[in-house]
Design a protein around this motif. Sequence first.
Motif, mmCIF file in Angstrom:
data_model
loop_
_atom_site.group_PDB
_atom_site.id
_atom_site.type_symbol
_atom_site.label_atom_id
_atom_site.label_comp_id
_atom_site.label_asym_id
_atom_site.label_seq_id
_atom_site.Cartn_x
_atom_site.Cartn_y
_atom_site.Cartn_z
ATOM 1 N N CYS A 180 -4.683 -9.682 6.890
ATOM 2 C CA CYS A 180 -4.264 -8.815 5.783
ATOM 3 C C CYS A 180 -3.935 -7.414 6.291
ATOM 4 C CB CYS A 180 -5.379 -8.735 4.740
ATOM 5 S SG CYS A 180 -5.009 -7.604 3.388
ATOM 6 N N ASP A 181 -2.697 -7.002 6.118
ATOM 7 C CA ASP A 181 -2.265 -5.674 6.581
ATOM 8 C C ASP A 181 -2.870 -4.557 5.732
ATOM 9 O OD1 ASP A 181 -0.655 -6.818 8.550
ATOM 10 O OD2 ASP A 181 1.067 -6.966 7.205
ATOM 11 N N TYR A 186 0.857 -1.184 0.000
ATOM 12 C CA TYR A 186 0.000 0.000 0.000
ATOM 13 C C TYR A 186 0.893 1.233 0.000
ATOM 14 C CZ TYR A 186 -3.337 3.516 1.595
ATOM 15 O OH TYR A 186 -4.110 4.637 1.693
ATOM 16 N N GLN A 187 0.626 2.131 -0.932
ATOM 17 C CA GLN A 187 1.428 3.357 -0.995
ATOM 18 C C GLN A 187 0.681 4.480 -0.284
ATOM 19 O OE1 GLN A 187 2.914 4.479 -4.844
ATOM 20 N NE2 GLN A 187 3.800 6.395 -4.082
ATOM 21 N N PHE A 188 1.374 5.081 0.670
ATOM 22 C CA PHE A 188 0.810 6.204 1.404
ATOM 23 C C PHE A 188 1.814 7.348 1.310
ATOM 24 C CE2 PHE A 188 0.026 8.672 5.294
ATOM 25 C CZ PHE A 188 -1.331 8.896 5.173
ATOM 26 N N GLY A 189 1.445 8.380 0.592
ATOM 27 C CA GLY A 189 2.402 9.448 0.327
ATOM 28 C C GLY A 189 3.532 8.905 -0.519
ATOM 29 N N ASP A 190 4.766 9.159 -0.104
ATOM 30 C CA ASP A 190 5.917 8.665 -0.856
ATOM 31 C C ASP A 190 6.506 7.399 -0.252
ATOM 32 O OD1 ASP A 190 6.897 9.720 1.460
ATOM 33 O OD2 ASP A 190 8.398 11.035 0.526
ATOM 34 N N ARG A 191 5.717 6.722 0.585
ATOM 35 C CA ARG A 191 6.241 5.524 1.253
ATOM 36 C C ARG A 191 5.386 4.307 0.918
ATOM 37 N NH1 ARG A 191 7.203 4.612 7.801
ATOM 38 N NH2 ARG A 191 7.808 2.419 7.635
ATOM 39 N N ILE A 192 6.039 3.164 0.779
ATOM 40 C CA ILE A 192 5.355 1.912 0.483
ATOM 41 C C ILE A 192 5.245 1.096 1.775
ATOM 42 C CG2 ILE A 192 5.412 -0.255 -0.794
ATOM 43 C CD1 ILE A 192 4.900 2.131 -2.561
ATOM 44 N N TYR A 193 4.028 0.688 2.121
ATOM 45 C CA TYR A 193 3.782 -0.181 3.280
ATOM 46 C C TYR A 193 3.415 -1.563 2.761
ATOM 47 C CZ TYR A 193 3.634 4.052 6.132
ATOM 48 O OH TYR A 193 3.964 5.218 6.769
ATOM 49 N N GLY A 194 4.213 -2.552 3.105
ATOM 50 C CA GLY A 194 3.995 -3.891 2.575
ATOM 51 C C GLY A 194 3.030 -4.710 3.402
ATOM 52 N N CYS A 195 2.390 -5.687 2.772
ATOM 53 C CA CYS A 195 1.588 -6.696 3.468
ATOM 54 C C CYS A 195 2.493 -7.902 3.719
ATOM 55 C CB CYS A 195 0.393 -7.104 2.616
ATOM 56 S SG CYS A 195 -0.778 -8.187 3.496
ATOM 57 N N TRP A 196 2.173 -8.681 4.730
ATOM 58 C CA TRP A 196 3.050 -9.821 5.042
ATOM 59 C C TRP A 196 3.015 -10.882 3.940
ATOM 60 C CZ3 TRP A 196 1.762 -15.000 6.024
ATOM 61 C CH2 TRP A 196 0.398 -15.283 6.128
ATOM 62 N N VAL A 197 1.942 -10.903 3.161
ATOM 63 C CA VAL A 197 1.893 -11.757 1.964
ATOM 64 C C VAL A 197 2.235 -10.869 0.772
ATOM 65 C CG1 VAL A 197 0.436 -13.191 0.487
ATOM 66 C CG2 VAL A 197 0.163 -13.284 2.988
ATOM 67 N N THR A 198 3.431 -11.000 0.272
ATOM 68 C CA THR A 198 3.931 -10.057 -0.746
ATOM 69 C C THR A 198 3.140 -10.112 -2.043
ATOM 70 O OG1 THR A 198 5.558 -11.726 -1.419
ATOM 71 C CG2 THR A 198 6.274 -10.065 0.182
ATOM 72 N N GLU A 199 2.546 -11.279 -2.381
ATOM 73 C CA GLU A 199 1.766 -11.368 -3.619
ATOM 74 C C GLU A 199 0.341 -10.856 -3.429
ATOM 75 O OE1 GLU A 199 1.721 -15.560 -1.763
ATOM 76 O OE2 GLU A 199 3.103 -13.856 -2.006
ATOM 77 N N GLY A 200 -0.031 -10.542 -2.191
ATOM 78 C CA GLY A 200 -1.325 -9.939 -1.918
ATOM 79 C C GLY A 200 -2.420 -10.949 -1.629
ATOM 80 N N HIS A 201 -3.529 -10.457 -1.033
ATOM 81 C CA HIS A 201 -4.668 -11.295 -0.687
ATOM 82 C C HIS A 201 -5.844 -11.108 -1.638
ATOM 83 C CE1 HIS A 201 -2.605 -11.116 3.330
ATOM 84 N NE2 HIS A 201 -2.971 -12.382 3.339
ATOM 85 N N GLY A 202 -5.748 -10.158 -2.571
ATOM 86 C CA GLY A 202 -6.879 -9.883 -3.449
ATOM 87 C C GLY A 202 -7.957 -9.096 -2.711
ATOM 88 N N ASP A 203 -9.212 -9.250 -3.155
ATOM 89 C CA ASP A 203 -10.331 -8.563 -2.502
ATOM 90 C C ASP A 203 -10.636 -9.232 -1.163
ATOM 91 O OD1 ASP A 203 -11.090 -6.447 -4.239
ATOM 92 O OD2 ASP A 203 -11.845 -7.946 -5.656
ATOM 93 N N VAL A 204 -10.648 -8.444 -0.086
ATOM 94 C CA VAL A 204 -10.939 -8.990 1.243
ATOM 95 C C VAL A 204 -11.893 -8.052 1.968
ATOM 96 C CG1 VAL A 204 -8.795 -10.293 1.549
ATOM 97 C CG2 VAL A 204 -8.857 -7.896 2.163
ATOM 98 N N ASN A 205 -12.866 -8.657 2.665
ATOM 99 C CA ASN A 205 -13.699 -7.877 3.572
ATOM 100 C C ASN A 205 -13.096 -7.974 4.982
ATOM 101 O OD1 ASN A 205 -14.362 -10.407 4.551
ATOM 102 N ND2 ASN A 205 -16.385 -10.451 3.575
#
Length: 587
Positions: A377-378, A349-368
């Motif tokens: 999911c971070d 997730y990009q917030f401003g000029d910084r990238i915040y990663g999720c612990w699953v680098t390939e992502g979780h897709g759509d999540v509720n």
Amino acid sequence: MLKSDNIVSHKQYQVARILSWVMIIILIGRYFQIQIIEHEIYRLKSNTNRIRKVTKNAPRGLILDRFGEILVDNYPVYVLTAIPGEMNNKRMQFSLIADYIESDSSIIHSNYKKYYRGRFVPTRLAKDIDFLQLSNLEENKLNLEGVYYDQIPERYYPNGVRAPHLFGYVKEIDRVIRSNLNNKQLYELGDLVGWSGLEKQYESYLMGKRGTYFFEVDASGREVGSALELLDTRPDPGFNIQTTIDLDLQIFIEKLLDNRRGVILVGKPVTGEILAAASAPDYSPDLFTGFMTESEWRSVKEDPNTPLLNRYIQGTYIPGSIVKMITQIAILKHGDFDLNMSHYCPGFYQFGDRIYGCWVTEGHGDVNMNKAMSMSCDVFFYKAVQQIDIDYLHNTFKEFGFGKKTNIDIPNEAFGLVPNKDYMLRRYGKYGWSRGTLLNLAIGQGELLVTPVQVLNYINLISTKGESPNCHFVVVDNLPNNSKPELEAIIWQQVHDGLRSAIIDKKGTGKKSDPNIDGLSIYGKTGTAENPHGDNHAWFTGWAEYLNEKYSIVILLENAGSGGGVAAPLVNKVFKELINNNLVTLK
């Protein structure tokens, strides 16, 4: 017959006569004062010289488990004492004693100085004298005038439970310790006083009342018999205390932590009772009962694994994902969140000029929200938390007991840390931090610090929907007031559903915690906390429901890696032990 002239004048005669009568009256008055008016004072002084008062330590109260099994007992040990006024040559006798008990005369002399109270008051020279040493002393007692031995009760741990951080330890009172006690009049040199853990917290119950014996002594201070006119009093043992600990479960979790660094806590959320508590590494509980050399003390004190640290109340840790329920509650309480809303997780997730990663680098897709909790999911929480501010999140943490003491019944508990806007401004200044701090706090990272017992209290509150009493180790009638978060039923249900999904979903991070026993339902959350000083810490917190009972658990493993991969399997073993040994029938 010659008669000499009387050269004394009548006036001189009268003065001498008056002075003589004055002296007689003074003597009679003083005699009356001493014999009649101050009779009791001088009788006591006389008895002090004639009668020797000897005190005997009372056995401390026992510490029991929830079934009455003895966890901490007393065991008689021999101590060597001396009456200083009866010793002829102290230096020589100290040297002889050191030879007979195979010790160092400097240690004997040091103990003499430490415990000296008067010429005719027993002064401790050595402790833990074994039978062989006692035999040597008896064989040579003619060379040891004024040297005696006696038995005193010492702490003993009969059932194999270590738990030194829980039990604590006692110390012998010397001059320095006694001078720093608030109620010093209750103690004499050589008495035992609780110094940490339950021994300190419940000192007033455990300490007991020492016995007093009176002996007549001669002009040289030697005992000649009992003082029959004074009544001896036997030592009055202290009160026993019953803990909430289960002995078998305590031994089990201690073994589970062998060769690890971390904490396991098992409790009953409905009552606040703690069934088992272990902090590892630890030390032998009898470390402080016998004689400890300087090198032994240094090896424990300087051990890089810090065995003296009680990790479950004094260790402060970054919690990681186990506090995502706080973020979830803060979002749901805010009122603007749609329960059906989902967010897309590409792995960052990009917030401003910084990238915040999720612990699953390939992502979780759509999540509720439910899936975000289940899969931890971070990115979902990065996005969802932005509708609130840092102070709002701070206040929600406080509602669940973080950032303050839980008032558990052992001393020296740490506060932890929950940052708010004021804290960040004080620490970093106006331009030293940004709103990105909120994103870190949302997933349990950043400046946030918690203790494991705070986590236990927090999961107890969640499992009981805000009704859990304070965590405690000793059965008592009145407990301090606990935090009492009040939430709408739909919010509690949402949180519970997410924690259940984390266990039963195929991609749930806590699925390895479930022993798959019929009728047993596990709720929980894993956490993998980034550690600036080394490898990640592994967390699990949750509870089990079985036969209308609830059992909460917190596991922290330092520098161990993934919470789901390392901590969750230990939860599986603990709950299996609970069920298989019928501990769930405890009331």
